[in-house]
Scaffold this active site. Sequence first.
Site, PDB file in Angstrom:
ATOM      1  N   ASP A  16       9.560  -6.818  -0.085  1.00 55.03           N
ATOM      2  CA  ASP A  16       9.635  -6.016  -1.315  1.00 55.03           C
ATOM      3  C   ASP A  16      10.654  -6.574  -2.305  1.00 55.03           C
ATOM      4  OD1 ASP A  16       9.357  -3.179   0.854  1.00 55.03           O
ATOM      5  OD2 ASP A  16       7.774  -4.300  -0.148  1.00 55.03           O
TER       6      ASP A  16
HETATM    7  N1  LIG Z   1       6.168 -10.883   3.617  1.00 51.73           N
HETATM    8  C1  LIG Z   1       5.907  -9.684   3.028  1.00 51.73           C
HETATM    9  N2  LIG Z   1       4.970  -8.882   3.565  1.00 51.73           N
HETATM   10  C2  LIG Z   1       4.717  -7.670   2.985  1.00 51.73           C
HETATM   11  C3  LIG Z   1       5.455  -7.237   1.853  1.00 51.73           C
HETATM   12  C4  LIG Z   1       6.440  -8.132   1.307  1.00 51.73           C
HETATM   13  O1  LIG Z   1       7.086  -7.828   0.276  1.00 51.73           O
HETATM   14  N3  LIG Z   1       6.637  -9.334   1.931  1.00 51.73           N
HETATM   15  N4  LIG Z   1       5.237  -5.944   1.346  1.00 51.73           N
HETATM   16  C5  LIG Z   1       4.664  -5.028   2.323  1.00 51.73           C
HETATM   17  C6  LIG Z   1       4.307  -3.626   1.947  1.00 51.73           C
HETATM   18  N5  LIG Z   1       5.285  -2.696   2.505  1.00 51.73           N
HETATM   19  C7  LIG Z   1       5.793  -1.815   1.607  1.00 51.73           C
HETATM   20  O2  LIG Z   1       5.298  -1.755   0.475  1.00 51.73           O
HETATM   21  C8  LIG Z   1       5.647  -2.661   3.872  1.00 51.73           C
HETATM   22  C9  LIG Z   1       4.658  -2.792   4.833  1.00 51.73           C
HETATM   23  C10 LIG Z   1       4.992  -2.772   6.199  1.00 51.73           C
HETATM   24  C11 LIG Z   1       6.293  -2.589   6.607  1.00 51.73           C
HETATM   25  C12 LIG Z   1       6.586  -2.605   8.067  1.00 51.73           C
HETATM   26  O3  LIG Z   1       7.714  -2.394   8.482  1.00 51.73           O
HETATM   27  N6  LIG Z   1       5.523  -2.844   8.859  1.00 51.73           N
HETATM   28  C13 LIG Z   1       5.670  -2.999  10.345  1.00 51.73           C
HETATM   29  C14 LIG Z   1       4.457  -2.466  11.075  1.00 51.73           C
HETATM   30  C15 LIG Z   1       4.179  -1.027  10.719  1.00 51.73           C
HETATM   31  C16 LIG Z   1       2.895  -0.534  11.427  1.00 51.73           C
HETATM   32  O4  LIG Z   1       2.450  -1.184  12.400  1.00 51.73           O
HETATM   33  O5  LIG Z   1       2.361   0.490  10.963  1.00 51.73           O
HETATM   34  C17 LIG Z   1       5.737  -4.501  10.652  1.00 51.73           C
HETATM   35  O6  LIG Z   1       5.068  -5.290   9.912  1.00 51.73           O
HETATM   36  O7  LIG Z   1       6.370  -4.831  11.667  1.00 51.73           O
HETATM   37  C18 LIG Z   1       7.290  -2.445   5.657  1.00 51.73           C
HETATM   38  C19 LIG Z   1       6.965  -2.464   4.282  1.00 51.73           C
HETATM   39  C20 LIG Z   1       3.388  -5.654   2.867  1.00 51.73           C
HETATM   40  N7  LIG Z   1       3.751  -6.861   3.510  1.00 51.73           N
END
Ligand SMILES: Nc1nc2c(c(=O)[nH]1)N[C@@H](CN(C=O)c1ccc(C(=O)N[C@@H](CCC(=O)O)C(=O)O)cc1)CN2
Length: 283
Positions: free
Chosen positions: A227
Site C-alpha cells: 500500500d
Molecule cells: N505487493 C503488494 N501486494 C498487494 C498490495 C500492495 O500494495 N503490494 N495491496 C494489497 C491490497 N491490500 C489492501 O488493500 C491487502 C491485501 C492483503 C493483505 C494481507 O495481509 N493478506 C494476507 C492474506 C489474507 C487472507 O488470506 O485473507 C497475506 O497476503 O498474507 C493486506 C493488504 C493487494 N496486494
Amino acid sequence: MRTFRLVIACPDRVGIVAKVSNVLAAYNGWITEANHHSDNLSNWFFMRHEIRADSLPFDADGLRTAFAPIAAEFSMDWRVSDSAERKKVVLMASRESHCLADLLHRWHSGELDCEITSVISNHDDLRSMVEWHGIAFHHVPVDPQDKMPAFAEVTRLIEEQQADCIVLARYMQILPPELCQRYANRVINIHHSFLPSFVGARPYHQAAQRGVKLIGATCHYVTEELDAGPIIEQDVVRITHRNNAEDMVRLGKDVEKMVLSRGLRYHLEDRVLVHDNKTVVFS
Ligand SMILES: Nc1nc2c(c(=O)[nH]1)N[C@@H](CN(C=O)c1ccc(C(=O)N[C@@H](CCC(=O)O)C(=O)O)cc1)CN2
C-alpha cells in the site's frame, strides 16, 4: 475519434513545449488536447498530447520513429499509444464483490473501453457473476504455507493473455516482488482507506478505533512495499461518532468503486505519469 497519445516526462528546461509542438506541426499534427506540468520539487517536466491520427502522414510506429530524435535530445521517458488499441486487462478479486461487479458493469455498458481478458480469484465465490458477463474465470487458490505455485500460475495466465494491466479489485493477497517488478506501474490496487492512513488489513476497523471523521479509498500502483505505491486517485466520505466499523464498510464501498473506476479510466487513457513514486494525472 482515433487519436495518438504522446506522453512525456523529462528533466525540465526551456524549449520543451516549443520543440514538441513544432515537430508535431511540421507533420501537420492536429493537437486535440495538451497538458503540461513543471514540477518544482523534482525539476522534471511532464506532458501529454492527444493528436488526431488522421492528421498525421504515418501510424503510431511512424510517430515513434519521427519523435525518437527529439526524445533523445531531451532525455525523455516517453511513450506513444493508439486510442484504437484497447488495453487488455486482467481483473483479480477474492470474496468481496462490489468493486469487481462495478468494473464488470462499467465494462459491459461500454463505459470502460478495454478488453477484460479474464478474472483471476483465490476463491470460487464470484465465478457465476463473472461468467454471466461472458468472461473467463480462473480459480487460483493460494496455499498460505507455500504461495509461490499460485503466483506462478497467476503470472502464467497474465502472460498467456498478454495483459497490459492488472487490477486488484479487493484481491486480498500480497503479490510477490517479482510480479510487482515485472508489471511495474501496470498493477492497480484499491485500498480501502485514505492512504497513508491505515495501511494493511482491516482499515475501517482501524479508522473506527481512531475516531476519524472522514474515511476514504485510494487507487494506487502496486509495489513490493504494501500500500505504498504511486497514488493515482483518492476520495473520501464523511462519517460521525454514530458510525461503527460496519457502517464504514458499507459507506466506504461506494467510495472504493468510484475511486477504482476513475483510476482505471485514467490509466486506460494514458493520463497517469509516474516519477519518484508519485504521479501526475492529467485528468
Ligand atoms: N505487493 C503488494 N501486494 C498487494 C498490495 C500492495 O500494495 N503490494 N495491496 C494489497 C491490497 N491490500 C489492501 O488493500 C491487502 C491485501 C492483503 C493483505 C494481507 O495481509 N493478506 C494476507 C492474506 C489474507 C487472507 O488470506 O485473507 C497475506 O497476503 O498474507 C493486506 C493488504 C493487494 N496486494
